[in-house]
Design a protein around this motif. Sequence first.
Motif, PDB file in Angstrom:
ATOM      1  N   GLY B 128       0.833  -1.209   0.000  1.00  0.00           N
ATOM      2  CA  GLY B 128       0.000   0.000   0.000  1.00  0.00           C
ATOM      3  C   GLY B 128       0.866   1.256   0.000  1.00  0.00           C
ATOM      4  N   GLN B 129       0.639   2.083   1.013  1.00  0.00           N
ATOM      5  CA  GLN B 129       1.400   3.341   1.128  1.00  0.00           C
ATOM      6  C   GLN B 129       2.799   3.108   1.735  1.00  0.00           C
ATOM      7  OE1 GLN B 129       0.261   6.618   0.359  1.00  0.00           O
ATOM      8  NE2 GLN B 129      -1.386   5.545  -0.708  1.00  0.00           N
ATOM      9  N   LYS B 130       2.960   1.941   2.335  1.00  0.00           N
ATOM     10  CA  LYS B 130       4.226   1.692   3.050  1.00  0.00           C
ATOM     11  C   LYS B 130       5.299   1.113   2.138  1.00  0.00           C
ATOM     12  CE  LYS B 130       2.050   0.888   7.455  1.00  0.00           C
ATOM     13  NZ  LYS B 130       1.462  -0.122   8.298  1.00  0.00           N
ATOM     14  N   LYS B 131       6.469   1.578   2.374  1.00  0.00           N
ATOM     15  CA  LYS B 131       7.606   1.109   1.573  1.00  0.00           C
ATOM     16  C   LYS B 131       8.795   0.890   2.515  1.00  0.00           C
ATOM     17  CE  LYS B 131       9.591   2.288  -2.891  1.00  0.00           C
ATOM     18  NZ  LYS B 131       9.778   3.357  -3.878  1.00  0.00           N
ATOM     19  N   LEU B 132       9.296  -0.331   2.502  1.00  0.00           N
ATOM     20  CA  LEU B 132      10.455  -0.658   3.340  1.00  0.00           C
ATOM     21  C   LEU B 132      11.681  -0.737   2.439  1.00  0.00           C
ATOM     22  CD1 LEU B 132      10.665  -1.270   6.389  1.00  0.00           C
ATOM     23  CD2 LEU B 132      10.425  -3.675   5.851  1.00  0.00           C
ATOM     24  N   MET B 133      12.630   0.137   2.657  1.00  0.00           N
ATOM     25  CA  MET B 133      13.782   0.219   1.754  1.00  0.00           C
ATOM     26  C   MET B 133      15.081  -0.139   2.460  1.00  0.00           C
ATOM     27  SD  MET B 133      13.115   3.673  -0.399  1.00  0.00           S
ATOM     28  CE  MET B 133      14.517   3.470  -1.462  1.00  0.00           C
ATOM     29  N   ALA B 134      15.938  -0.831   1.715  1.00  0.00           N
ATOM     30  CA  ALA B 134      17.272  -1.153   2.238  1.00  0.00           C
ATOM     31  C   ALA B 134      18.305  -0.539   1.318  1.00  0.00           C
ATOM     32  CB  ALA B 134      17.454  -2.656   2.303  1.00  0.00           C
ATOM     33  N   ASP B 135      19.184   0.250   1.892  1.00  0.00           N
ATOM     34  CA  ASP B 135      20.195   0.913   1.080  1.00  0.00           C
ATOM     35  C   ASP B 135      21.547   0.799   1.799  1.00  0.00           C
ATOM     36  OD1 ASP B 135      21.567   2.499  -0.661  1.00  0.00           O
ATOM     37  OD2 ASP B 135      20.922   4.380   0.270  1.00  0.00           O
ATOM     38  N   ASN B 136      22.354  -0.127   1.335  1.00  0.00           N
ATOM     39  CA  ASN B 136      23.651  -0.441   1.976  1.00  0.00           C
ATOM     40  C   ASN B 136      23.486  -0.685   3.469  1.00  0.00           C
ATOM     41  OD1 ASN B 136      25.297  -0.521  -0.266  1.00  0.00           O
ATOM     42  ND2 ASN B 136      25.491   1.708  -0.302  1.00  0.00           N
ATOM     43  N   SER B 137      23.930   0.231   4.293  1.00  0.00           N
ATOM     44  CA  SER B 137      23.857  -0.024   5.734  1.00  0.00           C
ATOM     45  C   SER B 137      22.627   0.628   6.377  1.00  0.00           C
ATOM     46  CB  SER B 137      25.126   0.483   6.423  1.00  0.00           C
ATOM     47  OG  SER B 137      25.237   1.858   6.241  1.00  0.00           O
ATOM     48  N   ARG B 138      21.721   1.119   5.550  1.00  0.00           N
ATOM     49  CA  ARG B 138      20.541   1.797   6.099  1.00  0.00           C
ATOM     50  C   ARG B 138      19.266   1.063   5.724  1.00  0.00           C
ATOM     51  NH1 ARG B 138      20.275   7.746   4.428  1.00  0.00           N
ATOM     52  NH2 ARG B 138      18.689   7.829   6.030  1.00  0.00           N
ATOM     53  N   ILE B 139      18.361   0.989   6.661  1.00  0.00           N
ATOM     54  CA  ILE B 139      17.036   0.446   6.354  1.00  0.00           C
ATOM     55  C   ILE B 139      16.011   1.443   6.871  1.00  0.00           C
ATOM     56  CG2 ILE B 139      17.158  -1.069   8.410  1.00  0.00           C
ATOM     57  CD1 ILE B 139      15.209  -2.913   6.758  1.00  0.00           C
ATOM     58  N   PHE B 140      15.122   1.862   5.984  1.00  0.00           N
ATOM     59  CA  PHE B 140      14.151   2.850   6.429  1.00  0.00           C
ATOM     60  C   PHE B 140      12.749   2.584   5.869  1.00  0.00           C
ATOM     61  CE2 PHE B 140      17.235   4.600   3.437  1.00  0.00           C
ATOM     62  CZ  PHE B 140      16.465   4.850   2.329  1.00  0.00           C
ATOM     63  N   ASP B 149      14.382   6.106   9.684  1.00  0.00           N
ATOM     64  CA  ASP B 149      15.315   4.972   9.802  1.00  0.00           C
ATOM     65  C   ASP B 149      14.816   4.003  10.858  1.00  0.00           C
ATOM     66  OD1 ASP B 149      17.756   5.179   8.134  1.00  0.00           O
ATOM     67  OD2 ASP B 149      17.833   7.185   9.016  1.00  0.00           O
ATOM     68  N   LEU B 150      14.996   2.701  10.579  1.00  0.00           N
ATOM     69  CA  LEU B 150      14.606   1.693  11.581  1.00  0.00           C
ATOM     70  C   LEU B 150      15.752   1.401  12.543  1.00  0.00           C
ATOM     71  CD1 LEU B 150      12.540  -1.007   9.676  1.00  0.00           C
ATOM     72  CD2 LEU B 150      11.751   0.936  10.962  1.00  0.00           C
ATOM     73  N   ALA B 151      16.972   1.553  12.059  1.00  0.00           N
ATOM     74  CA  ALA B 151      18.112   1.255  12.938  1.00  0.00           C
ATOM     75  C   ALA B 151      19.333   2.044  12.499  1.00  0.00           C
ATOM     76  CB  ALA B 151      18.416  -0.232  12.880  1.00  0.00           C
ATOM     77  N   LEU B 152      20.205   2.256  13.446  1.00  0.00           N
ATOM     78  CA  LEU B 152      21.480   2.910  13.129  1.00  0.00           C
ATOM     79  C   LEU B 152      22.555   1.829  13.096  1.00  0.00           C
ATOM     80  CD1 LEU B 152      21.159   5.951  15.524  1.00  0.00           C
ATOM     81  CD2 LEU B 152      21.162   6.073  13.040  1.00  0.00           C
ATOM     82  N   LEU B 153      22.793   1.299  11.915  1.00  0.00           N
ATOM     83  CA  LEU B 153      23.757   0.208  11.793  1.00  0.00           C
ATOM     84  C   LEU B 153      25.135   0.753  11.435  1.00  0.00           C
ATOM     85  CD1 LEU B 153      21.548  -2.296   9.794  1.00  0.00           C
ATOM     86  CD2 LEU B 153      22.005  -2.311  12.229  1.00  0.00           C
ATOM     87  N   PRO B 154      26.186   0.035  11.848  1.00  0.00           N
ATOM     88  CA  PRO B 154      27.541   0.467  11.477  1.00  0.00           C
ATOM     89  C   PRO B 154      27.739   0.433   9.959  1.00  0.00           C
ATOM     90  CG  PRO B 154      27.621  -1.177  13.209  1.00  0.00           C
ATOM     91  CD  PRO B 154      26.210  -1.117  12.756  1.00  0.00           C
ATOM     92  N   ALA B 155      28.686   1.197   9.481  1.00  0.00           N
ATOM     93  CA  ALA B 155      28.884   1.358   8.031  1.00  0.00           C
ATOM     94  C   ALA B 155      29.285   0.058   7.343  1.00  0.00           C
ATOM     95  CB  ALA B 155      29.943   2.418   7.787  1.00  0.00           C
ATOM     96  N   GLY B 156      29.912  -0.862   8.095  1.00  0.00           N
ATOM     97  CA  GLY B 156      30.375  -2.122   7.493  1.00  0.00           C
ATOM     98  C   GLY B 156      29.268  -3.115   7.179  1.00  0.00           C
ATOM     99  N   MET B 157      28.065  -2.825   7.606  1.00  0.00           N
ATOM    100  CA  MET B 157      26.958  -3.774   7.412  1.00  0.00           C
ATOM    101  C   MET B 157      26.208  -3.481   6.115  1.00  0.00           C
ATOM    102  SD  MET B 157      25.372  -4.206  11.173  1.00  0.00           S
ATOM    103  CE  MET B 157      26.196  -5.218  12.382  1.00  0.00           C
ATOM    104  N   ASN B 176      18.178  -9.588   5.493  1.00  0.00           N
ATOM    105  CA  ASN B 176      19.533 -10.128   5.606  1.00  0.00           C
ATOM    106  C   ASN B 176      20.515  -9.010   5.934  1.00  0.00           C
ATOM    107  OD1 ASN B 176      19.215 -12.945   4.932  1.00  0.00           O
ATOM    108  ND2 ASN B 176      18.705 -12.257   2.870  1.00  0.00           N
ATOM    109  N   VAL B 177      21.323  -9.262   6.931  1.00  0.00           N
ATOM    110  CA  VAL B 177      22.364  -8.288   7.274  1.00  0.00           C
ATOM    111  C   VAL B 177      23.710  -8.988   7.160  1.00  0.00           C
ATOM    112  CG1 VAL B 177      23.212  -6.672   9.015  1.00  0.00           C
ATOM    113  CG2 VAL B 177      20.791  -7.183   8.899  1.00  0.00           C
ATOM    114  N   GLU B 178      24.539  -8.486   6.281  1.00  0.00           N
ATOM    115  CA  GLU B 178      25.877  -9.064   6.119  1.00  0.00           C
ATOM    116  C   GLU B 178      26.907  -8.125   6.723  1.00  0.00           C
ATOM    117  OE1 GLU B 178      26.609 -10.073   2.062  1.00  0.00           O
ATOM    118  OE2 GLU B 178      25.726 -12.040   2.356  1.00  0.00           O
ATOM    119  N   VAL B 179      27.849  -8.718   7.428  1.00  0.00           N
ATOM    120  CA  VAL B 179      28.863  -7.903   8.102  1.00  0.00           C
ATOM    121  C   VAL B 179      30.224  -8.220   7.503  1.00  0.00           C
ATOM    122  CG1 VAL B 179      29.802  -7.210  10.331  1.00  0.00           C
ATOM    123  CG2 VAL B 179      27.500  -8.147  10.194  1.00  0.00           C
ATOM    124  N   LYS B 180      30.919  -7.175   7.094  1.00  0.00           N
ATOM    125  CA  LYS B 180      32.276  -7.363   6.559  1.00  0.00           C
ATOM    126  C   LYS B 180      33.206  -7.739   7.682  1.00  0.00           C
ATOM    127  CE  LYS B 180      32.091  -4.207   2.671  1.00  0.00           C
ATOM    128  NZ  LYS B 180      32.475  -2.870   2.213  1.00  0.00           N
TER     129      LYS B 180
END
Lengths: 122, 195
Positions: B128-140, B149-157, B176-180
């Motif tokens: 619907g109106q909601k959109k969940l987006m993932a962009d590198n280390s950001r999810i909003f 933003d849903l979380a403040l993740l470190p840049a390596g994720m 999925n969250v991948e960590v370097k």
Amino acid sequence: MKKNKFTLMELIFAMGLLAMVAALFSSSAYNLRIMDRNFTRESRALQVLDNSLERISFEKNADFARIKDIFEDEFKKSVLECDDEVRKSCEIRNGRAVLEIQRKNGKKMARIEIKCPLNCIK
Amino acid sequence: MPVELYKMRMFVLDSMSGFNPTCVWRFKNRPTYEARMAGEVSKYKLLITGKSMRKNCYSLVEMLVVIAIMLVMFEVAFQFFYDGSKLCTQAVEKSLSNQEMFVLSGKFRNIIHLSPDWKKEGDCLVSGQKKLMADNSRIFLIDENGKRDLALLPAGMIVSLEIEAKDNSAKLAVLNVEVKGKNNVRDRIRIVSCM
């Protein structure tokens, strides 16, 4: 002039002290690394159980075989699958499905019990 | 060596090593000679002291060995402190990010449970109106209230969203969250929510 020279005993003591400090540092760093790794493993184990629980709670009349399937599927997709130090166990005890992730030495990392066949979680 | 020089050196050595009665007896009846000698003493003291100091100096090889040992010790000490501080920092960061993961999983499930008809469009999940987006280390989440933003993740994720559908189970929204990590070994975190 004599003060610039050291006796063998003084040298041995100094070397011993240096070795002690080095050993202390290396052992503390090693323990810290192990602690860090174990903490990460425990978090991942909890995440696996959390994911399994999420999926099981949406299943209608999930029997033990289905619970086991879900748990094994989640474990396989997690990073713990490649870890030789971790093993999983899924068994029925006193009418409950017990999902457990353990270390190789048998120490529990994470565990949940689910009433079978209902979705009641203890 | 001339006799006078020998005597003078003996006098200096005796005077440096302490009271020598022989020395005093030798010179007590010869004040003029002794006075002249005394003038030379300081010069010889300097010479002898200089000579003895030269014995304390290190050869080039000894100096190099000492410098090498000191460098190794500094390197080892630095390595210990550096590794120790790095480990402590990593441990703290990891524990924080693990806590953040559990908070994120709660938020993610809440959002997914609110609407049952999530679909994947590109890198986003849309309902619907909601959109969940993932962009590198950001999810909003983008909805009628705007973007947050849903979380403040470190840049390596690196975060990615997926939908898993199996015949015999409910549709799953997967985060999925991948960590370097070191040497390209990646830590992987999977958060699942049923739709």
